[in-house]
Design a protein around this motif. Structure first.
Motif, PDB file in Angstrom:
ATOM      1  N   UNK A  82      -2.035  89.402 -28.846  1.00 22.57           N
ATOM      2  CA  UNK A  82      -3.002  89.938 -29.804  1.00 22.57           C
ATOM      3  C   UNK A  82      -4.449  89.695 -29.360  1.00 22.57           C
ATOM      4  N   UNK A  83      -4.674  88.540 -28.701  1.00 27.62           N
ATOM      5  CA  UNK A  83      -6.050  88.190 -28.328  1.00 27.62           C
ATOM      6  C   UNK A  83      -6.329  88.463 -26.843  1.00 27.62           C
ATOM      7  N   UNK A  84      -5.414  89.212 -26.219  1.00 24.91           N
ATOM      8  CA  UNK A  84      -5.552  89.450 -24.772  1.00 24.91           C
ATOM      9  C   UNK A  84      -6.917  90.066 -24.416  1.00 24.91           C
ATOM     10  N   UNK A  85      -7.335  91.032 -25.219  1.00 26.00           N
ATOM     11  CA  UNK A  85      -8.587  91.716 -24.902  1.00 26.00           C
ATOM     12  C   UNK A  85      -9.711  91.372 -25.864  1.00 26.00           C
ATOM     13  N   UNK A  86      -9.610  90.191 -26.442  1.00 25.64           N
ATOM     14  CA  UNK A  86     -10.621  89.774 -27.416  1.00 25.64           C
ATOM     15  C   UNK A  86     -11.239  88.464 -26.919  1.00 25.64           C
ATOM     16  N   UNK A  87     -12.572  88.368 -27.014  1.00 21.27           N
ATOM     17  CA  UNK A  87     -13.206  87.114 -26.592  1.00 21.27           C
ATOM     18  C   UNK A  87     -13.069  86.077 -27.701  1.00 21.27           C
ATOM     19  N   UNK A  88     -12.435  84.954 -27.387  1.00 19.61           N
ATOM     20  CA  UNK A  88     -12.304  83.867 -28.371  1.00 19.61           C
ATOM     21  C   UNK A  88     -12.829  82.576 -27.736  1.00 19.61           C
ATOM     22  N   UNK A  89     -13.409  81.694 -28.553  1.00 13.18           N
ATOM     23  CA  UNK A  89     -13.956  80.467 -27.961  1.00 13.18           C
ATOM     24  C   UNK A  89     -13.063  79.263 -28.266  1.00 13.18           C
ATOM     25  N   UNK A  90     -11.790  79.542 -28.568  1.00 14.34           N
ATOM     26  CA  UNK A  90     -10.856  78.450 -28.898  1.00 14.34           C
ATOM     27  C   UNK A  90      -9.459  78.922 -28.517  1.00 14.34           C
ATOM     28  N   UNK A  91      -8.503  78.004 -28.571  1.00 17.99           N
ATOM     29  CA  UNK A  91      -7.132  78.392 -28.260  1.00 17.99           C
ATOM     30  C   UNK A  91      -6.367  78.592 -29.571  1.00 17.99           C
ATOM     31  N   UNK A  92      -6.069  79.860 -29.921  1.00 11.18           N
ATOM     32  CA  UNK A  92      -5.390  80.111 -31.203  1.00 11.18           C
ATOM     33  C   UNK A  92      -4.058  79.363 -31.294  1.00 11.18           C
ATOM     34  N   UNK A  93      -3.500  79.015 -30.135  1.00 10.78           N
ATOM     35  CA  UNK A  93      -2.191  78.349 -30.157  1.00 10.78           C
ATOM     36  C   UNK A  93      -2.273  76.912 -30.687  1.00 10.78           C
ATOM     37  N   UNK A  94      -3.517  76.409 -30.851  1.00 11.41           N
ATOM     38  CA  UNK A  94      -3.659  75.081 -31.456  1.00 11.41           C
ATOM     39  C   UNK A  94      -3.261  75.124 -32.939  1.00 11.41           C
ATOM     40  N   UNK A  95      -3.077  76.351 -33.483  1.00 10.03           N
ATOM     41  CA  UNK A  95      -2.798  76.484 -34.924  1.00 10.03           C
ATOM     42  C   UNK A  95      -1.360  76.880 -35.217  1.00 10.03           C
ATOM     43  N   UNK A  96      -0.495  76.695 -34.230  1.00  9.78           N
ATOM     44  CA  UNK A  96       0.892  77.163 -34.397  1.00  9.78           C
ATOM     45  C   UNK A  96       1.560  76.599 -35.651  1.00  9.78           C
ATOM     46  N   UNK A  97       1.333  75.294 -35.909  1.00 12.37           N
ATOM     47  CA  UNK A  97       2.027  74.657 -37.029  1.00 12.37           C
ATOM     48  C   UNK A  97       1.656  75.349 -38.342  1.00 12.37           C
ATOM     49  N   UNK A  98       0.382  75.770 -38.466  1.00  6.90           N
ATOM     50  CA  UNK A  98      -0.062  76.405 -39.712  1.00  6.90           C
ATOM     51  C   UNK A  98       0.475  77.829 -39.841  1.00  6.90           C
ATOM     52  N   UNK A  99       0.958  78.386 -38.730  1.00  6.99           N
ATOM     53  CA  UNK A  99       1.363  79.796 -38.752  1.00  6.99           C
ATOM     54  C   UNK A  99       2.873  79.981 -38.871  1.00  6.99           C
ATOM     55  N   UNK A 100       3.588  78.882 -38.839  1.00  3.36           N
ATOM     56  CA  UNK A 100       5.049  78.986 -38.916  1.00  3.36           C
ATOM     57  C   UNK A 100       5.473  79.518 -40.281  1.00  3.36           C
ATOM     58  N   UNK A 101       6.463  80.379 -40.281  1.00  2.00           N
ATOM     59  CA  UNK A 101       6.979  80.907 -41.546  1.00  2.00           C
ATOM     60  C   UNK A 101       6.418  82.273 -41.901  1.00  2.00           C
ATOM     61  N   UNK A 102       5.366  82.688 -41.197  1.00  2.00           N
ATOM     62  CA  UNK A 102       4.803  84.013 -41.459  1.00  2.00           C
ATOM     63  C   UNK A 102       5.563  85.078 -40.671  1.00  2.00           C
TER      64      UNK A 102
END
Ligand SMILES: Nc1ncnc2c1ncn2[C@@H]1O[C@H](COP(=O)(O)OP(=O)(O)OP(=O)(O)O)[C@@H](O)[C@H]1O
Ligand SMILES: [Mg+2]
Length: 320
Positions: free
Chosen positions: A251-271
């Motif tokens: 999803x973020x392949x072509x988007x500039x982000x200044x953080x690693x979204x994968x640091x939030x995996x625990x909060x995203x479980x269940x969606x």
């Protein structure tokens, strides 16, 4: 440029990156180049889906309950479990050798049932599968078919199946539960049940030139009479942490982000994926609204909190 190359096959993304390049050239005062790039972009044709099969006209009477969908996604846009990848590659190879298999007197797997919770890729996968097969995709609106059929003759259904028998295509029955539910209905709906049963008999007998795919949110509670009509049952589950990480990377392949979204995996479980998609888009939009080129961690955290609030409220409504 790397982003442009990476967007190959996804028209909307390609356009967005191309526009960005043109804007940058304009800012650098390279007006002639920018103008010429814009002209090429304007005249460029969107990539054609690789529908190889010749199309036969669709019976007019069926126009109300069937719709042709142009695939806009390909295999790079979907996250599939290793098991499902194996199933689909197997089906693809079987389809490619269909003639030889049939000549040997064997049947080709062509009726698939997709099960799983909402927003986990059943419809998306039908689209990607059709596009990988090079077949057109037709979606059958089952609720309309059932109601149009009531009190009429079997002609509509017969036409539909005659079509699937002659036209190589993926014929997709979305919300197949409607059928299961109608079958279970008791009381005055004898006529409806008769209709549904005859539709099931049709599915039993049809040997499609492509695939018949049905999707349902139910699984365990689905009638065994329905299960056994399908050559393959494929489950689409909510993603685990590993699959969420793959989704975020895509999803973020072509988007500039200044953080690693994968640091939030625990909060995203269940969606479900659809919910993950929505919250990623919200985070990206927050950056756009603020006229920033980069999505910040705060945008993402806020989008997660919004999604959580929404989920909490809607699940309360659903269980009320
Ligand atoms: N496996 C997946 N990989 C990537 N994106 C996904 C996946 N599944 C769903 N999505 C995202 O969620 C959206 C909705 O998914 P889709 O329509 O395929 O869900 P569904 O399983 O058919 O749900 P429903 O039961 O409500 O019909 C997709 O358009 C896509 O953006
Ligand atoms: Mg769907």
């Amino acid at each position: 440029m790397k982003k442009l190359f990476a967007s190959r096959g996804r028209d909307e993304e390609f356009r967005a990156v191309a526009e960005q390049i043109i804007d940058e050239e304009e800012k650098k005062n390279n007006r002639v180049l920018a103008r010429s790039l814009r002209r090429s972009l304007e005249t460029a044709q969107p990539a054609r889906p690789k529908a190889l099969a010749p199309l036969i006209p669709f019976p007019e009477a069926a126009g109300d309950f069937i719709e042709r969908i142009e695939p806009t996604h390909n295999r790079q846009d979907i996250v599939l479990s290793a098991e499902n990848v194996r199933i689909f590659l197997g089906l693809l190879r079987e389809f490619q050798s269909a003639e030889t298999i049939r000549r040997r007197g064997l049947s080709v797997r062509s009726k698939l049932l997709f099960c799983g919770p909402p927003g986990c890729g059943k419809t998306l996968c039908a689209e990607v599968f059709a596009s990988e097969l090079g077949l057109p995709l037709y979606i059958v609106k089952l609720d309309r078919l059932i109601s149009s059929y009531l009190g009429e003759t079997a002609t509509n259904v017969r036409k539909l199946f005659e079509f699937a028998r002659t036209q190589p295509c993926v014929l997709f029955f979305d919300e197949f539960d409607a059928l299961a539910r109608a079958r279970g209905d008791d009381g005055e709906h004898n006529e409806l049940r008769r209709v549904v049963n005859s539709l099931l008999i049709f599915i039993d007998r049809i040997q499609p030139r492509g695939f018949v795919v049905a999707a349902t949110n139910l699984d365990q509670s689905l009638d065994p009479a329905i299960w056994r009509r399908f050559d393959e049952v494929v489950w689409f589950d909510r993603p685990d942490k590993g699959m969420i990480a793959r989704f975020l990377k895509m999803r973020f392949k072509n988007v500039a982000v200044d953080f690693d979204p994968r640091a939030h995996l625990a909060a995203l479980e269940g969606y479900a994926y659809a919910e993950l998609e929505r919250l990623c888009i919200q985070a990206i939009k927050a950056a756009i609204i603020d006229k920033r080129k980069t999505v910040l961690e705060g945008d993402f955290v806020e989008a997660i909190a919004d999604e959580r609030r929404r989920k909490r409220r809607t699940s309360r409504i659903a269980t009320a």
